[in-house]
Enzyme design. Structure first.
Site, PDB file in Angstrom:
ATOM      1  N   ALA A 277      54.951  41.275  74.777  1.00 44.77           N
ATOM      2  CA  ALA A 277      54.801  40.168  75.719  1.00 44.77           C
ATOM      3  C   ALA A 277      54.236  38.952  74.993  1.00 44.77           C
ATOM      4  O   ALA A 277      53.721  39.046  73.885  1.00 44.77           O
ATOM      5  CB  ALA A 277      53.877  40.580  76.859  1.00 44.77           C
TER       6      ALA A 277
ATOM      7  N   GLY B  42      56.158  45.510  75.365  1.00 41.60           N
ATOM      8  CA  GLY B  42      57.256  45.268  76.296  1.00 41.60           C
ATOM      9  C   GLY B  42      58.614  45.492  75.684  1.00 41.60           C
ATOM     10  O   GLY B  42      59.584  45.789  76.399  1.00 41.60           O
TER      11      GLY B  42
ATOM     12  N   GLU C  90      49.363  48.122  73.310  1.00 41.42           N
ATOM     13  CA  GLU C  90      48.650  47.232  74.228  1.00 41.42           C
ATOM     14  C   GLU C  90      47.143  47.441  74.226  1.00 41.42           C
ATOM     15  O   GLU C  90      46.373  46.481  74.415  1.00 41.42           O
ATOM     16  CB  GLU C  90      49.188  47.403  75.656  1.00 41.42           C
ATOM     17  CG  GLU C  90      50.525  46.730  75.903  1.00 41.42           C
ATOM     18  CD  GLU C  90      51.712  47.606  75.559  1.00 41.42           C
ATOM     19  OE1 GLU C  90      52.840  47.251  75.925  1.00 41.42           O
ATOM     20  OE2 GLU C  90      51.517  48.657  74.909  1.00 41.42           O
TER      21      GLU C  90
END
Length: 685
Positions: free
Chosen positions: A60, A99, A122
């Site tokens: 992301a 992502g 993440e």
């Protein structure tokens, strides 16, 4: 255009093209949704999703985390891919991270380049996967391997991903294979059965996360979500995941981890701005530091001449370097054959300075003595061309004084490596008063080649890191006088998130190092500091130098570390001698005062132009001194908590101890003008 569309042999090829690493920004998500609409309308037989350049999707756009989410949201894109009327195949041409991997998990099949990397990292940014990773990955590969990847934020190669079952096929040209690949008859990832329960794997992951990331929230929340995939229907699991992601993305920890992430990227980008390529280097000193620097340079493809003062010292240097290669072989980082070849081809050993190669740089790594270092640079100046960069690895000393008298002073600077130099990523690049921009550019280019994180520093005693470290230790020493004990200080700072407390660190490095520095700076007679005799008494009266002598601030016997009655006696005696009535300290009070000292010194470093940016101070403390990454470094931490609170603390402390505490003008200005430290920071001259 962020997503290109073309038809090939009846299939739609969608290529995400958002340089440099194809992050899924709002523009990319919107373009991808539009491209899927176009593919559906075109009536294609399949869709192939890939990335432009060397990256599939690197995750992301973390810059969007500080703003409210804007549709289309990535979970909706992944769900659309998973339920698309024709199969969507991921052609993973490079890194598929965060992502990016979640997009691929929504696809019917995954073809990966042999050089691709995959992962859901993440948690390293203080969040959890937010587009289905915690629910789809365990359904695909099982609970335990999914826990390992997600809770650790681990990135793996394509071959390992294939073994795990994440990837179907490895290919040199994943797009070509994806266009013609015979699709396996199977359900979409999200439609696969819930993974089997494995309570032992969950508890093991929790214990590992507590050891690896103490104090961090995201790994444990990620484990909660992966564990929930055992019992929750996909929709409920995805909803919980999304709520957790949105909650964490605005947290203090996520903000701190993003700050460090972007600061690292900015620092490492400094090495791309020109500079000379180094092919030959001289390293003076083959002790622990010099051998490690020589090993790092040789590993980067640079030919190294290592200089020592005698044959005996040279043989010891050979042994030190060979030991580093032996260790690398044992760890599987290099083959025995490659290690032997590298030593034979790239490393040469010299006694004295005669017949040195025409190197582009010389790095001195002798012990901290001004006379010794100046003599070394006089010899190097005579032996090498006056275009060769001369760099000192000093930790504290004045680079200008070390290099005084050198021809062409524009090519001198400090390169302060952190020990062990081949492991530690931080490098303080110290600009002397006459250092040229060309010299700085070459030093930064070398830093990038060594995969270091360079911070720019001006000349002062200790530069950035050791100057703050000295102030930190001085502050905790004063708390010892007032009533704390070393083991309480250490425990409090570990509780804050430091890897070790200040006294544990001193025992590891040796009390004689700081002792020699205090003598050099004449602390005992200086009017501008409150001298605390405790540490000097330990060295002078007891000879306790730390772990290397079996005792220091602590006793070390039979593999146990215990508080020392000898140290306790000396501490109490010095409190009595100072006329102080000892009082109890809470852990919170210890942490508050110690961190406030770091912040005050950091602001002064900015005020004086010693550091170029607050982020450089944060990188120095995180990478060089184990300040908790998830707190973002002392400067970020102070701004996140509020500078006015730190001003108030310093004013209170200064009223009680005006010798040790003074409010920096830069701090007052930042608060009165409502600006950040970054906005007011001076730039080094």
């Amino acid at each position: 255009m962020s997503v290109t569309f073309e038809i090939r042999t009846g299939a739609a090829l969608l290529t995400i093209d958002n340089p440099p690493v194809n992050v899924t920004s709002q523009a990319v998500r919107a373009a991808l949704a539009a491209a899927l609409d176009k593919a559906e309308a075109a009536g294609v037989s399949r869709v192939v999703l890939t990335g432009a350049g060397k990256t599939f999707v690197a995750g992301a756009d973390a810059r969007e985390f500080n703003a409210p989410p804007v549709p289309p949201h990535l979970p909706d894109i992944v769900a659309r891919i998973e339920s698309f009327p024709v199969p969507v195949v991921a052609a993973i041409n490079g890194a598929a991270l965060g992502g990016g991997l979640e997009l691929a998990l929504g696809c019917h099949a995954r073809i990966a380049a042999t050089t691709a990397t995959l992962g859901l990292p993440e948690v390293t940014l203080g969040v959890v996967p937010g587009a289905g990773g915690t629910q789809r990955l365990p359904r695909l590969i099982g609970l335990q391997p999914a826990l390992s990847l997600i809770a650790e934020g681990r990135v793996i190669g394509a071959a390992e991903a294939e073994k795990m079952g994440i990837v179907d096929v490895l290919a040199h040209d994943p797009v070509a294979v994806a266009l013609s690949f015979a699709l396996p008859p199977r359900h979409a990832t999200g439609a696969l059965p819930n993974p089997a329960a494995d309570d032992a794997a969950v508890e093991a992951a929790r214990a590992a996360a507590r050891r690896r990331a103490p104090g961090q929230i995201a790994p444990q929340r990620a484990i909660d979500l992966v564990a929930a995939s055992v019992i929750l229907p996909l929709g409920e699991g995805l909803a919980q995941e999304r709520l957790t992601f949105l909650d964490l993305k605005t947290s203090d920890q996520a903000a701190a981890l993003r700050h460090i992430f972007f600061a690292e990227r900015a620092a490492m980008a400094r090495g791309k701005a020109g500079g000379q390529e180094i092919s030959r280097a001289v390293v003076v000193g083959g002790g622990t530091m010099g051998a490690s620097i020589a090993y790092a340079l040789a590993g980067a493809g640079i030919h190294v001449a290592l200089v020592e003062v005698s044959l005996a010292a040279l043989e010891k240097a050979r042994t030190n370097v060979a030991g580093l290669y032996d260790e690398a072989v044992k760890r599987g980082k290099i083959t025995a054959e490659a290690a032997a070849n590298e030593q034979a081809v790239r490393l040469a050993f010299h006694v004295g300075y005669d017949a040195l190669p025409r190197a582009e740089i010389a790095i001195e790594a002798a012990f901290e003595d001004m006379t010794v270092k100046r003599a070394i640079f006089a010899r190097l100046d005579a032996a090498l061309p006056d275009t060769a960069i001369l760099a000192t690895n000093t930790s504290y000393l004045d680079v200008n004084a070390v290099m005084e008298g050198v021809r062409n002073p524009s090519r001198v600077l400090g390169l302060h490596f952190f020990s062990p130099a081949h492991v530690m990523k931080l490098l303080e690049v110290v600009r002397a008063k006459n250092t040229s921009e060309a010299t700085m550019a070459t030093a930064l280019k070398l830093s990038a080649r060594l995969k270091k994180i360079p911070v720019l520093a001006g000349v002062c005693d200790g530069f950035i890191g050791n100057r703050i470290l000295t102030r930190y230790r001085q502050t905790t020493d004063l708390m010892l006088l007032e009533g704390a004990m070393p083991w309480q200080v250490d425990a409090a700072m570990r509780g804050f998130g430091m890897a070790m407390g200040p006294y544990e660190v001193q025992d590891l490095s040796g009390l004689d190092i700081a002792y020699a520095n205090r003598k050099r700076l004449k602390w005992k007679t200086r009017p501008d500091i409150r001298y605390v005799p405790i540490a000097d008494r330990i060295v002078d009266e007891t000879g306790r130098l730390g772990r290397k002598t079996g005792c220091g601030w602590y006793d070390y016997a039979d593999g146990k570390v215990t508080p020392s009655s000898v140290i306790e006696r000396i501490v109490i005696e010095e409190s009595d001698r100072a006329g102080l009535v000892r009082r109890a300290f809470t852990d919170a009070e210890i942490v508050e005062r110690a961190v406030t000292a770091m912040v005050e010194e950091g602001v002064r470093i900015l005020e004086e132009g010693i550091a170029e940016t607050p982020a450089d101070i944060d990188l120095t403390m995180v990478h060089g001194y184990a300040f908790p990454r998830w707190r973002g470094g002392p400067m970020h931490y102070a701004e996140r908590l509020g500078l006015s609170g730190f001003l108030s603390r310093i004013e209170t402390l200064a009223a009680a101890d005006p010798v040790s505490w003074r409010v920096p003008d830069l701090l007052r200005r930042a608060i009165s003008e409502g600006k950040t430290l970054e906005e007011l920071s001076g730039r080094m001259k």
